[in-house]
Write a protein that holds these residues in place. Structure first.
Motif, PDB file in Angstrom:
ATOM      1  N   GLU A  33       0.833  -1.191   0.000  1.00  0.00           N
ATOM      2  CA  GLU A  33       0.000   0.000   0.000  1.00  0.00           C
ATOM      3  C   GLU A  33       0.876   1.252   0.000  1.00  0.00           C
ATOM      4  OE1 GLU A  33      -0.639  -2.677   1.801  1.00  0.00           O
ATOM      5  OE2 GLU A  33      -2.759  -3.196   1.538  1.00  0.00           O
ATOM      6  N   ARG A 142       2.304   7.539  13.984  1.00  0.00           N
ATOM      7  CA  ARG A 142       2.340   6.087  14.210  1.00  0.00           C
ATOM      8  C   ARG A 142       3.729   5.594  14.590  1.00  0.00           C
ATOM      9  NH1 ARG A 142      -1.813   7.332  11.750  1.00  0.00           N
ATOM     10  NH2 ARG A 142      -3.732   6.096  11.780  1.00  0.00           N
TER      11      ARG A 142
ATOM     12  N   MET B   1       2.429 -10.880  13.041  1.00  0.00           N
ATOM     13  CA  MET B   1       1.373  -9.893  13.166  1.00  0.00           C
ATOM     14  C   MET B   1       0.653  -9.706  11.832  1.00  0.00           C
ATOM     15  SD  MET B   1       1.737  -5.915  13.013  1.00  0.00           S
ATOM     16  CE  MET B   1       2.646  -6.466  11.614  1.00  0.00           C
ATOM     17  N   ILE B   2      -0.650  -9.853  11.830  1.00  0.00           N
ATOM     18  CA  ILE B   2      -1.400  -9.690  10.588  1.00  0.00           C
ATOM     19  C   ILE B   2      -2.285  -8.446  10.690  1.00  0.00           C
ATOM     20  CG2 ILE B   2      -3.219 -10.691   9.153  1.00  0.00           C
ATOM     21  CD1 ILE B   2      -2.018 -13.450   9.940  1.00  0.00           C
ATOM     22  N   GLU B   3      -2.150  -7.569   9.735  1.00  0.00           N
ATOM     23  CA  GLU B   3      -2.986  -6.369   9.729  1.00  0.00           C
ATOM     24  C   GLU B   3      -4.402  -6.741   9.334  1.00  0.00           C
ATOM     25  OE1 GLU B   3      -1.199  -3.625   7.047  1.00  0.00           O
ATOM     26  OE2 GLU B   3      -0.201  -2.626   8.702  1.00  0.00           O
ATOM     27  N   LEU B   5      -8.021  -6.831   7.570  1.00  0.00           N
ATOM     28  CA  LEU B   5      -8.454  -6.671   6.183  1.00  0.00           C
ATOM     29  C   LEU B   5      -9.654  -5.723   6.152  1.00  0.00           C
ATOM     30  CD1 LEU B   5      -8.011  -7.879   3.275  1.00  0.00           C
ATOM     31  CD2 LEU B   5      -9.792  -9.534   3.848  1.00  0.00           C
ATOM     32  N   SER B  23     -10.411  -5.072  -1.601  1.00  0.00           N
ATOM     33  CA  SER B  23     -10.049  -4.979  -0.196  1.00  0.00           C
ATOM     34  C   SER B  23      -8.593  -4.578  -0.063  1.00  0.00           C
ATOM     35  CB  SER B  23     -10.302  -6.321   0.492  1.00  0.00           C
ATOM     36  OG  SER B  23      -9.541  -7.331  -0.129  1.00  0.00           O
ATOM     37  N   LEU B  24      -8.177  -4.293   1.138  1.00  0.00           N
ATOM     38  CA  LEU B  24      -6.776  -3.999   1.397  1.00  0.00           C
ATOM     39  C   LEU B  24      -6.478  -4.191   2.879  1.00  0.00           C
ATOM     40  CD1 LEU B  24      -7.075  -1.070   2.866  1.00  0.00           C
ATOM     41  CD2 LEU B  24      -6.985  -0.199   0.560  1.00  0.00           C
ATOM     42  N   HIS B  25      -5.192  -4.140   3.215  1.00  0.00           N
ATOM     43  CA  HIS B  25      -4.779  -4.282   4.604  1.00  0.00           C
ATOM     44  C   HIS B  25      -4.344  -2.931   5.144  1.00  0.00           C
ATOM     45  CE1 HIS B  25      -4.742  -8.667   5.000  1.00  0.00           C
ATOM     46  NE2 HIS B  25      -4.569  -8.632   3.687  1.00  0.00           N
ATOM     47  N   PRO B  27      -3.573  -0.942   9.305  1.00  0.00           N
ATOM     48  CA  PRO B  27      -3.625  -1.130  10.758  1.00  0.00           C
ATOM     49  C   PRO B  27      -4.879  -0.524  11.383  1.00  0.00           C
ATOM     50  CG  PRO B  27      -1.988   0.540  10.176  1.00  0.00           C
ATOM     51  CD  PRO B  27      -2.447  -0.091   8.899  1.00  0.00           C
ATOM     52  N   ASP B  28      -5.401   0.546  10.807  1.00  0.00           N
ATOM     53  CA  ASP B  28      -6.579   1.181  11.392  1.00  0.00           C
ATOM     54  C   ASP B  28      -7.392   1.884  10.301  1.00  0.00           C
ATOM     55  OD1 ASP B  28      -5.370   3.769  10.927  1.00  0.00           O
ATOM     56  OD2 ASP B  28      -4.126   3.412  12.683  1.00  0.00           O
ATOM     57  N   MET B  31      -5.773   4.845   8.223  1.00  0.00           N
ATOM     58  CA  MET B  31      -4.837   4.420   7.183  1.00  0.00           C
ATOM     59  C   MET B  31      -5.567   3.646   6.082  1.00  0.00           C
ATOM     60  SD  MET B  31      -2.056   5.813   7.914  1.00  0.00           S
ATOM     61  CE  MET B  31      -0.704   5.122   6.978  1.00  0.00           C
ATOM     62  N   ARG B  53     -14.218  -2.846   8.144  1.00  0.00           N
ATOM     63  CA  ARG B  53     -13.444  -4.014   8.556  1.00  0.00           C
ATOM     64  C   ARG B  53     -14.132  -5.275   8.053  1.00  0.00           C
ATOM     65  NH1 ARG B  53      -9.635  -4.500  13.260  1.00  0.00           N
ATOM     66  NH2 ARG B  53      -9.690  -2.342  13.948  1.00  0.00           N
TER      67      ARG B  53
ATOM     68  N   LEU C  73      -2.003  -5.734  -5.463  1.00  0.00           N
ATOM     69  CA  LEU C  73      -2.972  -5.615  -4.367  1.00  0.00           C
ATOM     70  C   LEU C  73      -4.345  -6.148  -4.759  1.00  0.00           C
ATOM     71  CD1 LEU C  73      -2.028  -2.138  -2.901  1.00  0.00           C
ATOM     72  CD2 LEU C  73      -2.036  -4.311  -1.685  1.00  0.00           C
ATOM     73  N   ALA C  77      -6.005  -9.418  -2.945  1.00  0.00           N
ATOM     74  CA  ALA C  77      -7.353  -9.310  -2.380  1.00  0.00           C
ATOM     75  C   ALA C  77      -8.249 -10.414  -2.938  1.00  0.00           C
ATOM     76  CB  ALA C  77      -7.945  -7.928  -2.671  1.00  0.00           C
ATOM     77  N   GLU C  80      -7.406 -13.654  -1.288  1.00  0.00           N
ATOM     78  CA  GLU C  80      -7.840 -13.725   0.112  1.00  0.00           C
ATOM     79  C   GLU C  80      -9.300 -14.133   0.249  1.00  0.00           C
ATOM     80  OE1 GLU C  80      -6.151  -9.859   1.620  1.00  0.00           O
ATOM     81  OE2 GLU C  80      -5.292 -11.254   3.079  1.00  0.00           O
ATOM     82  N   ARG C  86      -2.820 -12.654   2.928  1.00  0.00           N
ATOM     83  CA  ARG C  86      -1.764 -12.110   2.086  1.00  0.00           C
ATOM     84  C   ARG C  86      -0.395 -12.330   2.720  1.00  0.00           C
ATOM     85  NH1 ARG C  86      -2.062  -5.879   0.852  1.00  0.00           N
ATOM     86  NH2 ARG C  86      -0.334  -5.519   2.272  1.00  0.00           N
ATOM     87  N   ALA C  87      -0.335 -12.161   4.044  1.00  0.00           N
ATOM     88  CA  ALA C  87       0.952 -12.321   4.733  1.00  0.00           C
ATOM     89  C   ALA C  87       1.512 -13.725   4.491  1.00  0.00           C
ATOM     90  CB  ALA C  87       0.779 -12.061   6.224  1.00  0.00           C
ATOM     91  N   ALA C 290       2.798   0.424  13.281  1.00  0.00           N
ATOM     92  CA  ALA C 290       1.430   0.813  12.916  1.00  0.00           C
ATOM     93  C   ALA C 290       0.418  -0.013  13.691  1.00  0.00           C
ATOM     94  CB  ALA C 290       1.223   0.651  11.407  1.00  0.00           C
ATOM     95  N   ALA C 291       0.713  -1.299  13.856  1.00  0.00           N
ATOM     96  CA  ALA C 291      -0.205  -2.160  14.597  1.00  0.00           C
ATOM     97  C   ALA C 291      -0.223  -1.775  16.078  1.00  0.00           C
ATOM     98  CB  ALA C 291       0.202  -3.617  14.434  1.00  0.00           C
ATOM     99  N   ALA C 294      -2.252   1.358  16.490  1.00  0.00           N
ATOM    100  CA  ALA C 294      -3.692   1.086  16.372  1.00  0.00           C
ATOM    101  C   ALA C 294      -4.213   0.435  17.652  1.00  0.00           C
ATOM    102  CB  ALA C 294      -3.961   0.187  15.163  1.00  0.00           C
TER     103      ALA C 294
END
Lengths: 244, 92, 302
Positions: A33, A142, B1-3, B5, B23-25, B27-28, B31, B53, C73, C77, C80, C86-87, C290-291, C294
């Motif tokens: 992204e 962040r 850690m998985i962000e 979706l 869709s996309l990933h 963290p919040d 973003m 989400r 991307l 998607a 998924e 994706r990870a 970032a995680a 959040a």
């Protein structure tokens, strides 16, 4: 050198050299992204550079490419902040915060410039850089308030680049006598306010270095600039007179 | 850690509803919205974006799809082509 | 309607439908490989952004490489929706358990290679991809519609680069011919092994994932491309090329090279993968931050 030409080159070179550095992130960003986001930002910067260099070239019959590819280092008038090599992602976001906040204030003023072309370029660019400021802000928050490691890196990026920020606001006789120009020293207070606001919220410390680099507006650059230009210019210079 | 979706919905222009585009990933939500702007509206495809989400979406299950959707299947009067329009009548 | 009936009626399978395990696995493998190809494909072209010989070309190339990230991307998607993360797919790429298109294991040595990639590689990709817009799996087909729509400019800009070179200085023209010489055979191999040796083809055709055979698509590509080479004034490096009954007969590429590159023995396999892994690893602290941020925000809001 014609004042308006020189002034336009300053802005155009800032944008061009920034675009060159931003583009280096594509295919190397922390997540896909972000590759896309930095691609957008780099394209905005390059678009601004092209408009400005086209305009500068119109004063003496040169093209944007003549100016980008066939000037030597001493003839580039960008600030040193833009040319420093990419560090880690925190460094990149610190630079974007500093630079885009400056550009936003500048373009916002330049919209009412006496010069219609500059006002037009600024009118379009101000929206683009508002997004750059936002992007940088989101990441500084962040990273600053993320993990211990990200906080340390964010602080390091903010500190390392701080000594390159005063150059953005240097005033000289050119900007003072040219009616179309914005005297950047008038933007300094608002810039400091905004940038420190973000830094405070990010839980980082305000950078404290008092030493400030200078020279870019006179064509005196860092050691890195020569390599940047060698890469940017070498294909075009290997085939003089060719079109692409 | 998985962000997490996020599902992305874009209103392509005023007057149209938001449509699912992918869709996309992120963290919040902040973003996610920004990423959606970059990823799904690079060519000015949108005037408004929603992100949701993926985990927060309740979907009808495919097993119950007959009860769920078949009743609508025989209500053909909901569709404009059900109605006969005399020849020569326009803008209807 | 059950799975086979939907397929037989040329309908679309959607994520929550029941589907055979083999169908799901085949799609995951294919869509992931496709997504990986998009993001690895950013490298050979990204290699020339900093050196693009005009600002206009630089802008076009940046937009194109950025599109490829976007296409990656869209495709991740789509994958998924089949119940993978994706990870995990990225981990499979990074550890070599999933592949990407071998074409990206060739180096871009001159500016003309950027033209050749657009013209030949994207040209071949379009021939491969257009039928996928009608693939039986809905999310994949929809992603491909988007990809194809956006890619229409990619091939054209590549041809334009070469056209300009071919009408430029002798040095530029030689650069263009050299690029065609290097990219022709790898481009033909993009359609995969010949039908007689293709392992997955038959089942994929029956499932509506694949619509045409490898050899059919390869022939279509050659028929489309050779006349374009004539317009450029470039010579396709195949002595066996003959125009006959409206089609071109051509020499088959040396598929042992393809198998070799797939196995990891191409000029840039190591380089591409380690660049990708490095970007991912260098970015780990950013994603963690970032995680963490959040999570903190969420905890404060609760």
């Amino acid at each position: 050198m014609n004042d308006l030409f020189a002034y336009t080159l300053r802005l155009g070179d800032d944008a061009l050299i920034s675009a060159q550095r931003t583009a280096e992130w594509i295919a190397a960003a922390p997540q896909l992204e972000e590759d896309v986001a930095l691609g957008n930002i780099g394209l905005d910067q390059l678009g601004q550079a092209r408009s400005l260099l086209q305009y500068a070239g119109s004063f003496d019959g040169r093209t944007e490419d003549d100016l980008a590819y066939f000037r030597d280092e001493r003839d580039f008038l960008n600030v040193q902040l833009c040319e420093l090599p990419n560090g880690d992602f925190a460094f990149a976001m610190a630079r974007l915060l500093y630079f885009a906040t400056y550009q936003h204030l500048l373009y916002d003023e330049l919209r009412s410039s006496a010069d219609e072309t500059l006002a037009g370029v600024a009118g379009k660019a101000v929206k683009e850089v508002a997004y750059h400021v936002d992007h940088a802000t989101q990441w500084v928050l962040r990273l600053g308030d993320g993990t211990e490691e990200s906080h340390r890196r964010m602080q390091a990026g903010l500190d390392a680049l701080w000594p390159y920020t005063a150059e953005l606001f240097e005033s000289d006789s050119l900007v003072q006598r040219l009616p179309a120009a914005v005297d950047p020293s008038t933007l300094s207070a608002a810039w400091t306010d905004r940038v420190l606001g973000v830094i405070d919220e990010s839980t980082c410390e305000r950078p404290s270095s008092s030493y400030q680099h200078t020279g870019g507006r006179l064509g005196r650059h860092t050691e890195h600039m020569g390599y940047l230009l060698a890469e940017l210019q070498h294909v075009a210079r290997s085939h003089p007179g060719a079109t692409w | 850690m998985i962000e997490p979706l996020w599902e992305v919905f874009v209103r392509s222009r005023r007057g149209l509803s938001h449509t699912h585009v992918g869709s996309l990933h992120a963290p919040d939500a902040t973003m996610a919205l920004r990423n959606a702007r970059d990823v799904y509206t690079r060519r000015q495809e949108g005037v408004s974006i929603w992100v949701v989400r993926a985990a927060d979406i309740t979907a009808s299950s495919p097993d119950e799809k007959d009860e769920f959707f078949d009743p609508a299947g025989d209500k053909v009067y909901r569709h404009p082509t059900f109605y006969e329009v005399p020849e020569g009548v326009e803008h209807l | 309607m059950d799975f086979q009936a939907t397929i037989d009626a040329d309908g679309r399978i959607e994520p929550r439908d029941a589907m055979p395990d083999g169908y799901r696995k085949t799609l995951i493998r294919q869509i992931a490989q496709h997504a990986h190809s998009e993001i690895i494909g950013m490298q050979p072209e990204g290699n020339w952004i900093s050196r693009a010989p005009s600002l206009r070309r630089k802008a076009i190339l940046m937009a194109k490489v950025q599109d490829e990230a976007g296409h990656g991307l869209y495709l991740y998607a789509a994958a998924e929706t089949l119940g993978v993360d994706r990870a995990d797919l990225l981990d499979m790429l990074h550890s070599g358990r999933q592949k990407y298109s071998s074409i990206f294991n060739y180096p871009t040595l001159t500016w003309a290679d950027i033209g050749a990639i657009g013209w030949l590689v994207d040209g071949a990709a379009i021939v491969n991809q257009v039928p996928l817009c009608r693939c039986s799996y809905g999310p994949y087909a929809r992603a491909m519609v988007r990809v194809c729509k956006e890619e229409s400019f990619h091939q054209r800009q590549g041809f334009e680069i070469l056209y300009t070179l071919c009408n430029g200085t002798p040095g530029q023209k030689a650069m263009a011919q050299d690029a065609l010489n290097r990219w022709w055979w790898p481009s033909l191999m993009m359609f995969g092994p010949p039908d007689t040796a293709s392992t997955h083809s038959e089942q994929s055709m029956a499932w509506g994932i694949k619509r045409h055979s490898n050899d059919e698509l390869r022939q279509r590509f050659v028929d489309m491309t050779v006349p374009q080479a004539d317009v450029l004034g470039l010579r396709v490096p195949d002595d066996g090329l003959v125009h006959q009954d409206g089609r071109y007969r051509f020499t088959e590429p040396d598929y042992t090279e393809l198998y070799d590159v797939v196995k990891g023995n191409g000029p840039c396999n190591q380089q591409r993968l380690s660049h990708r892994v490095k970007a991912h690893e260098d970015g780990a602290w950013v994603r963690e931050a970032a995680a963490a941020y959040a999570a903190k925000k969420e905890a404060r809001a609760a």
